[in-house]
Design a protein around this motif. Structure first.
Motif, PDB file in Angstrom:
ATOM      1  N   ILE A  37       0.806  -1.228   0.000  1.00  0.00           N
ATOM      2  CA  ILE A  37       0.000   0.000   0.000  1.00  0.00           C
ATOM      3  C   ILE A  37       0.841   1.281   0.000  1.00  0.00           C
ATOM      4  O   ILE A  37       0.291   2.371  -0.081  1.00  0.00           O
ATOM      5  CB  ILE A  37      -0.988   0.030   1.195  1.00  0.00           C
ATOM      6  CG1 ILE A  37      -0.258  -0.020   2.528  1.00  0.00           C
ATOM      7  CG2 ILE A  37      -1.993  -1.102   1.060  1.00  0.00           C
ATOM      8  CD1 ILE A  37      -1.142   0.155   3.757  1.00  0.00           C
ATOM      9  N   LYS A  38       2.173   1.168   0.030  1.00  0.00           N
ATOM     10  CA  LYS A  38       2.997   2.376   0.077  1.00  0.00           C
ATOM     11  C   LYS A  38       2.831   3.239  -1.165  1.00  0.00           C
ATOM     12  O   LYS A  38       3.017   4.449  -1.112  1.00  0.00           O
ATOM     13  CB  LYS A  38       4.466   2.053   0.354  1.00  0.00           C
ATOM     14  CG  LYS A  38       5.258   1.552  -0.811  1.00  0.00           C
ATOM     15  CD  LYS A  38       6.707   1.366  -0.396  1.00  0.00           C
ATOM     16  CE  LYS A  38       7.536   0.797  -1.500  1.00  0.00           C
ATOM     17  NZ  LYS A  38       7.881   1.711  -2.554  1.00  0.00           N
ATOM     18  N   LYS A  39       2.409   2.642  -2.254  1.00  0.00           N
ATOM     19  CA  LYS A  39       2.187   3.412  -3.491  1.00  0.00           C
ATOM     20  C   LYS A  39       1.058   4.433  -3.348  1.00  0.00           C
ATOM     21  O   LYS A  39       0.932   5.356  -4.142  1.00  0.00           O
ATOM     22  CB  LYS A  39       1.922   2.471  -4.663  1.00  0.00           C
ATOM     23  CG  LYS A  39       0.651   1.655  -4.533  1.00  0.00           C
ATOM     24  CD  LYS A  39       0.488   0.660  -5.669  1.00  0.00           C
ATOM     25  CE  LYS A  39      -0.683  -0.243  -5.488  1.00  0.00           C
ATOM     26  NZ  LYS A  39      -0.599  -1.165  -4.362  1.00  0.00           N
ATOM     27  N   GLU A  40       0.224   4.283  -2.299  1.00  0.00           N
ATOM     28  CA  GLU A  40      -0.852   5.246  -2.050  1.00  0.00           C
ATOM     29  C   GLU A  40      -0.329   6.572  -1.498  1.00  0.00           C
ATOM     30  O   GLU A  40      -1.048   7.564  -1.479  1.00  0.00           O
ATOM     31  CB  GLU A  40      -1.866   4.645  -1.064  1.00  0.00           C
ATOM     32  CG  GLU A  40      -2.585   3.425  -1.596  1.00  0.00           C
ATOM     33  CD  GLU A  40      -3.475   2.775  -0.538  1.00  0.00           C
ATOM     34  OE1 GLU A  40      -3.872   3.470   0.421  1.00  0.00           O
ATOM     35  OE2 GLU A  40      -3.757   1.572  -0.679  1.00  0.00           O
ATOM     36  N   ILE A  41       0.921   6.578  -1.049  1.00  0.00           N
ATOM     37  CA  ILE A  41       1.535   7.805  -0.539  1.00  0.00           C
ATOM     38  C   ILE A  41       2.059   8.572  -1.740  1.00  0.00           C
ATOM     39  O   ILE A  41       2.969   8.116  -2.431  1.00  0.00           O
ATOM     40  CB  ILE A  41       2.662   7.483   0.458  1.00  0.00           C
ATOM     41  CG1 ILE A  41       2.136   6.621   1.597  1.00  0.00           C
ATOM     42  CG2 ILE A  41       3.278   8.773   0.993  1.00  0.00           C
ATOM     43  CD1 ILE A  41       3.221   6.032   2.490  1.00  0.00           C
ATOM     44  N   THR A  42       1.491   9.745  -1.993  1.00  0.00           N
ATOM     45  CA  THR A  42       1.764  10.450  -3.246  1.00  0.00           C
ATOM     46  C   THR A  42       2.831  11.543  -3.148  1.00  0.00           C
ATOM     47  O   THR A  42       3.290  12.032  -4.170  1.00  0.00           O
ATOM     48  CB  THR A  42       0.470  11.088  -3.779  1.00  0.00           C
ATOM     49  OG1 THR A  42      -0.047  11.966  -2.776  1.00  0.00           O
ATOM     50  CG2 THR A  42      -0.561  10.025  -4.123  1.00  0.00           C
ATOM     51  N   ASN A  43       3.236  11.919  -1.944  1.00  0.00           N
ATOM     52  CA  ASN A  43       4.164  13.051  -1.806  1.00  0.00           C
ATOM     53  C   ASN A  43       5.490  12.629  -1.162  1.00  0.00           C
ATOM     54  O   ASN A  43       6.000  13.300  -0.280  1.00  0.00           O
ATOM     55  CB  ASN A  43       3.503  14.167  -0.998  1.00  0.00           C
ATOM     56  CG  ASN A  43       3.034  13.696   0.369  1.00  0.00           C
ATOM     57  OD1 ASN A  43       2.847  12.512   0.592  1.00  0.00           O
ATOM     58  ND2 ASN A  43       2.847  14.632   1.271  1.00  0.00           N
ATOM     59  N   THR A  44       6.036  11.513  -1.631  1.00  0.00           N
ATOM     60  CA  THR A  44       7.286  11.003  -1.070  1.00  0.00           C
ATOM     61  C   THR A  44       8.468  11.879  -1.486  1.00  0.00           C
ATOM     62  O   THR A  44       8.478  12.469  -2.566  1.00  0.00           O
ATOM     63  CB  THR A  44       7.543   9.553  -1.503  1.00  0.00           C
ATOM     64  OG1 THR A  44       7.556   9.502  -2.934  1.00  0.00           O
ATOM     65  CG2 THR A  44       6.476   8.618  -0.982  1.00  0.00           C
TER      66      THR A  44
END
Length: 159
Positions: A37-44
């Motif tokens: 689910i880390k791909k749901e974080i959009t502002n890395t």
């Protein structure tokens, strides 16, 4: 074993957390829940992964492997404007850190940490500070590979 002493600027992280202790330490389920689910974080900020331990105050002055702490699987972000469902946020305050380079498959990690806390700290001008500890799993990190590399960040202050 000589760490790099560096000043960290505050970091903002988003990820998953779980309570655990060192007596039954097993972060596998935490990482298995986070990675898909880390791909749901959009502002890395980068592709680096952060493996964070947030210990209760005084954890290292009276170490007990049964003491519960928070373990995080996370990434650094620019802000907390969008936090995906089932995730939390953490601020790592700025300050001094001793940064150790670790190379290996993880099988000798307990001995590596023992040498940090049992040899390096007692012979240094520093003590462990009550801020989060973390490992940065960057481009050279390869789970289970003997050539894997990561950085171990331990918060410090002068004795």
């Amino acid at each position: 074993m000589t760490p790099k002493i560096t000043t960290l600027s505050e970091k903002k992280l988003i990820g998953c957390k779980q309570n655990m202790n060192y007596a039954t330490y097993n972060p596998v389920l935490l990482w298995q829940s986070f990675m898909p689910i880390k791909k749901e974080i959009t502002n890395t900020v980068s592709a680096d992964l952060f493996s964070v331990q947030q210990f209760p105050e005084g954890f290292w002055t009276q170490f007990n492997p049964e003491t519960v702490f928070e373990k995080w699987a996370a990434v650094e972000v620019t802000d907390f404007d969008s936090i995906p469902a089932n995730m939390s946020y953490l601020v790592i305050p700025g300050g001094w850190y001793a940064v150790f380079d670790y190379k290996g498959d993880g099988s000798d990690a307990p001995a590596f940490f023992e040498s940090i806390f049992g040899t390096w700290f007692p012979n240094s001008a520093y003590v462990v500070d009550d801020r989060p500890h973390f490992e940065i799993l960057g481009a050279k990190y390869k789970k289970g590979d003997p050539n894997s590399e990561e950085e171990i960040w331990i918060p410090i202050r002068l004795k």
